[in-house]
Design an enzyme around this catalytic site. Structure first.
Site, PDB file in Angstrom:
ATOM      1  N   CYS A 247      -7.749  -2.588  -0.894  1.00 37.30           N
ATOM      2  CA  CYS A 247      -6.525  -2.435  -0.193  1.00 37.30           C
ATOM      3  C   CYS A 247      -6.641  -2.806   1.370  1.00 37.30           C
ATOM      4  CB  CYS A 247      -5.305  -1.181  -0.136  1.00 37.30           C
ATOM      5  SG  CYS A 247      -6.443   0.096  -0.330  1.00 37.30           S
TER       6      CYS A 247
ATOM      7  N   GLU B 155       0.052  -9.356  -0.016  1.00 38.46           N
ATOM      8  CA  GLU B 155      -1.280  -9.077  -0.658  1.00 38.46           C
ATOM      9  C   GLU B 155      -1.442  -9.395  -2.325  1.00 38.46           C
ATOM     10  OE1 GLU B 155      -3.526  -4.255  -0.830  1.00 38.46           O
ATOM     11  OE2 GLU B 155      -2.023  -4.855  -2.359  1.00 38.46           O
TER      12      GLU B 155
ATOM     13  N   LYS C 219      -3.109  10.503 -14.002  1.00 40.51           N
ATOM     14  CA  LYS C 219      -3.160   9.536 -14.927  1.00 40.51           C
ATOM     15  C   LYS C 219      -3.225   8.680 -14.788  1.00 40.51           C
ATOM     16  CE  LYS C 219      -1.066   6.152 -15.128  1.00 40.51           C
ATOM     17  NZ  LYS C 219      -1.267   4.887 -15.266  1.00 40.51           N
TER      18      LYS C 219
ATOM     19  N   GLU D 179      -0.442   6.018  -1.541  1.00 37.60           N
ATOM     20  CA  GLU D 179      -1.413   5.292  -0.140  1.00 37.60           C
ATOM     21  C   GLU D 179      -1.697   4.049  -1.080  1.00 37.60           C
ATOM     22  OE1 GLU D 179      -3.824   2.801   0.837  1.00 37.60           O
ATOM     23  OE2 GLU D 179      -5.874   3.504  -1.069  1.00 37.60           O
TER      24      GLU D 179
END
Length: 521
Positions: free
Chosen positions: A326, A425, A216, A292
């Site tokens: 990231c 983040e 997906k 992750e």
């Protein structure tokens, strides 16, 4: 739109930034491709058939550079995802895919060859739908991703799936072995920043180890996946149902993959917030997950590091891929007594970052992937100023760029270690420059967030740098510019940066169950 800022940057800095992580000048064919309009009719891949959604629905794909709709993609609904799950379940339970190691290897080698043939199309797609700078597309958007396939293909056949232990001399005696078997049906859910690479870190080991997969992709970047679907259907012997691809614009439809009991494992790359939701859903069905997630990586420059050489490039790295990575080192930690020097170096570098139209071969930083993402980044910048950090460069939407989801390369100084921009983040071209008192303080500062994905250390003393790297609670560490992405090196995070690993033998084994067999003799 043209590159901005390059005239103020030394040629050495531009060369260094341009060479980061496999970046290079685009050849003539690639440059021609990215300047063309995309073509094709992206479709679902379910049970070996490329087709439209049952509902006939499609969703738009928007170019983040021009803000124009480039085309549309078949939009999977609940019935399409239901069929994909059923096909994957049937392919795992009723075919020899899980046990025919040589066949899996051949199919993955075919897939690799097919994707290599369309590599320039994949690179162009990254420019169109991600907004990736064309000079950066030879790295994670193509070469690094495709390099995973032959390695895992070989491992599919060479891996020792059975381990024999010494006999146990009790009673009549017992022979013992440990068998490794595929998990089953894997739902692979991927993000928009590096769509091909993150898909390959899941698809390659999952298929190589004998699982069936439902991919997906992120709705912002579906065309990487639909191009993959075309290659699978037209150029490989991968059996129907082994790999299904279901782009959807509806998060509720995607969530079916995380709740259906026929799915044995969910492998997700994306935000920590979504990761928590997947864990919650998996707890209900007692299903395996691998995650992750986010990061807030620190780049530590020790007091013996050549700061004048490192700071400009270390600062500029955060603008690579518009800060949408990231592992990017979004906190730059420098010795307190050299902080002023670092401010001058970083500020000069940020005023010289080449950003703008990603089709321009001089550009390092393109747009954010969407209007939503741009607003998110700008809100963090506002929060940084409101909490007392000093805005040293950038901080807004470029006045000279009339279209596109651009944010200026942004540098903050005087950032409190507990400030929002130092803790959360941002996923944009925003760097926090932060001083530390001594080595112990630098390590505490690096470890002082909820994340633990990656980090960097620079020192003239390699052993000292490695010692510091060992004390940082992150799953990946770079010492003096070492590159921690490789097909045989495991990728994973500590703390809220994830569960499990990608790549390497460890990433292959994420997709295997362990069975103990004792045989009386």
């Amino acid at each position: 739109m043209t590159a901005t800022g390059s005239a103020q940057t030394s040629s050495e800095l531009q060369t260094a930034l341009g060479a980061m992580w496999g970046s290079r000048d685009p050849d003539v064919r690639l440059q021609e491709l990215v300047n063309q309009a995309p073509s094709g009719s992206p479709l679902l891949l379910i049970d070996g058939e490329r087709r439209e959604a049952h509902s006939g629905a499609r969703f738009d794909n928007v170019d983040p550079t021009t803000e124009r709709v480039m085309g549309s993609t078949a939009d999977a609904g609940p019935e399409d995802v239901e069929e994909a799950i059923a096909a994957a379940r049937r392919a795992f339970d009723e075919t020899t895919w899980a046990t025919d190691h040589a066949f899996r290897r051949r199919c993955l080698e075919q897939l690799h060859a097919g994707l290599v043939r369309v590599a320039d199309d994949l690179r162009a797609t990254a420019v169109w739908e991600v907004g990736a700078a064309v000079r950066t597309t030879h790295a994670f958007h193509s070469d690094f991703a495709l390099d995973l396939l032959p390695w895992f293909a070989e491992l599919a056949e060479s891996y020792d799936y059975d381990l024999t232990l010494p006999d146990q001399p009790w009673a009549a005696g017992t022979r013992r072995l440990i068998a490794r078997e595929p998990v089953g049906v894997v739902a692979a859910i991927t993000p928009w920043n590096f769509p091909l690479y993150t898909a390959m870190t899941k698809i390659a080991p999952a298929l190589a180890s004998g699982n069936t997969v439902i991919l997906k992709p992120a709705p912002q970047t579906p065309w990487h996946a639909t191009l993959l679907a075309r290659v699978v259907a037209e150029e490989t012997d991968i059996p129907a149902g082994v790999l299904n691809i279901v782009p959807t614009s509806d998060n509720a439809v995607a969530e079916i993959l995380t709740t259906d009991r026929r799915v044995d494992m969910v492998h997700f790359t994306g935000s920590t917030a979504v990761g928590r939701k997947i864990i919650t859903n998996s707890a209900e069905r007692i299903g395996r997950v691998a995650l992750e997630l986010g990061g807030k990586s620190a780049n530590i420059l020790l007091d013996d590091a050549p700061i004048a050489d490192i700071v400009p490039v270390a600062a500029g790295m955060v603008c690579w891929s518009a800060g949408q990575g990231c592992v990017l080192p979004t906190r730059l930690l420098v010795p307190q007594d050299r902080y002023d020097e670092a401010v001058q170096l970083a500020t000069a570098a940020y005023h010289g970052i080449a950003y703008g139209d990603p089709r321009d071969p001089l550009v390092i930083q393109g747009p954010q992937v969407s209007a939503v993402q741009r607003e998110r980044v700008l809100s963090f910048i506002e929060k940084g100023e409101a909490e007392g950090a000093t805005l040293l460069a950038g901080g807004g939407i470029p006045a000279h760029l009339d279209t596109g989801y651009f944010v200026e390369p942004t540098l903050f100084g005087d950032v409190d270690r507990n400030a929002t921009i130092a803790q959360q983040e941002i996923f944009g071209p925003v760097l926090c420059l932060m001083p530390y008192r001594d080595e112990a303080d630098a390590i505490a500062l690096a470890n002082g967030t909820a994340y633990g994905l990656a980090g960097s250390v620079f020192s003239a003393d390699q052993d000292r740098a490695v010692s510091v790297a060992r004390r940082v609670r992150s799953g990946m560490m770079s010492v003096n510019g070492g590159f921690f992405y490789a097909r045989d090196l495991p990728v994973g995070g500590y703390k809220q940066s994830g569960l499990g690993h990608e790549c390497g033998v460890q990433g292959f084994e994420e997709f295997l169950e362990t069975k103990a067999i004792a045989i009386g003799v």
